[in-house]
Design a protein around this motif. Structure first.
Motif, PDB file in Angstrom:
ATOM      1  N   SER A  50       0.839  -1.205   0.000  1.00  0.00           N
ATOM      2  CA  SER A  50       0.000   0.000   0.000  1.00  0.00           C
ATOM      3  C   SER A  50       0.869   1.248   0.000  1.00  0.00           C
ATOM      4  O   SER A  50       0.524   2.258  -0.615  1.00  0.00           O
ATOM      5  CB  SER A  50      -0.909   0.019   1.225  1.00  0.00           C
ATOM      6  OG  SER A  50      -1.771  -1.089   1.223  1.00  0.00           O
ATOM      7  N   HIS A  70       0.807  -2.420   4.431  1.00  0.00           N
ATOM      8  CA  HIS A  70      -0.157  -3.149   3.614  1.00  0.00           C
ATOM      9  C   HIS A  70      -1.301  -3.635   4.493  1.00  0.00           C
ATOM     10  O   HIS A  70      -1.178  -3.668   5.726  1.00  0.00           O
ATOM     11  CB  HIS A  70       0.522  -4.347   2.933  1.00  0.00           C
ATOM     12  CG  HIS A  70       1.265  -5.208   3.903  1.00  0.00           C
ATOM     13  ND1 HIS A  70       0.678  -6.249   4.565  1.00  0.00           N
ATOM     14  CD2 HIS A  70       2.548  -5.150   4.336  1.00  0.00           C
ATOM     15  CE1 HIS A  70       1.566  -6.814   5.370  1.00  0.00           C
ATOM     16  NE2 HIS A  70       2.707  -6.170   5.265  1.00  0.00           N
ATOM     17  N   CYS A  81      -4.220  -2.694   9.168  1.00  0.00           N
ATOM     18  CA  CYS A  81      -3.004  -2.786   8.346  1.00  0.00           C
ATOM     19  C   CYS A  81      -1.873  -3.376   9.159  1.00  0.00           C
ATOM     20  O   CYS A  81      -1.959  -3.559  10.369  1.00  0.00           O
ATOM     21  CB  CYS A  81      -2.624  -1.421   7.783  1.00  0.00           C
ATOM     22  SG  CYS A  81      -2.275  -0.148   9.010  1.00  0.00           S
TER      23      CYS A  81
END
Length: 165
Positions: A50, A70, A81
């Motif tokens: 991400s 991520h 996350c």
């Protein structure tokens, strides 16, 4: 000491990020990965996150450390996350880790995550644990023997989390 900023990684950073990442993997005491990244697998790995942040010297562009961010899961747990941090061995003790974690928290909020969770902080990773606790992370418990060390012995892991809302 050089002015160090956390910036989104660029393609030029990947070779140095791979070196830093692989050094931690090879130490065998913190990351669960056993295989080192190649140039190709590293590019794919970092581009699939991400966000990847690099601790860069403002004047030299030197990479002191990095992190990946991520999702920890999908669907109904997609608001949680996960992140991993790696600091170059010669840069440890310069508070690079703290800069990386604080930037990661900010980026995770920007990306809409509500919780940052670390699944497997090795119990003997005292410096990381103290940093996380100082920042406000809460330990969720201990998983006995949850991490296989490079020497084949097993160490406890300590999951941590912090609310981002």
């Amino acid at each position: 000491m050089e002015n160090i900023r956390i910036l989104e990684y660029t393609d030029e950073d990947v070779v140095h990020m791979i070196e830093i990442w692989n050094a931690v993997v090879e130490e065998g005491i913190a990351f669960p990965q056993e295989e080192c990244l190649t140039k190709e697998s590293g590019r794919l790995f970092f581009s699939g996150q991400s966000f990847c942040g690099a601790a860069k010297g403002a004047d030299t562009g030197k990479i002191y450390g990095m992190y990946i961010l991520h999702p920890n899961n999908v669907g109904r747990c997609g608001h949680i996350c996960n992140a991993s941090y790696a600091v170059a061995k010669e840069s440890r003790g310069l508070h690079i880790g703290e800069k990386l974690v604080l930037d990661c928290i900010s980026r995770a909020k920007e990306l809409g995550f509500g919780i940052l969770q670390f699944n497997a902080v090795v119990a003997t990773n005292i410096h990381a644990r103290h940093l996380y606790e100082r920042i406000g992370f809460q330990q969720l418990g201990t998983i006995p023997g949850g991490f296989r060390m490079k020497d084949g012995s097993y160490e406890d892991i300590c999951p941590y989390y912090i609310s981002l809302v």
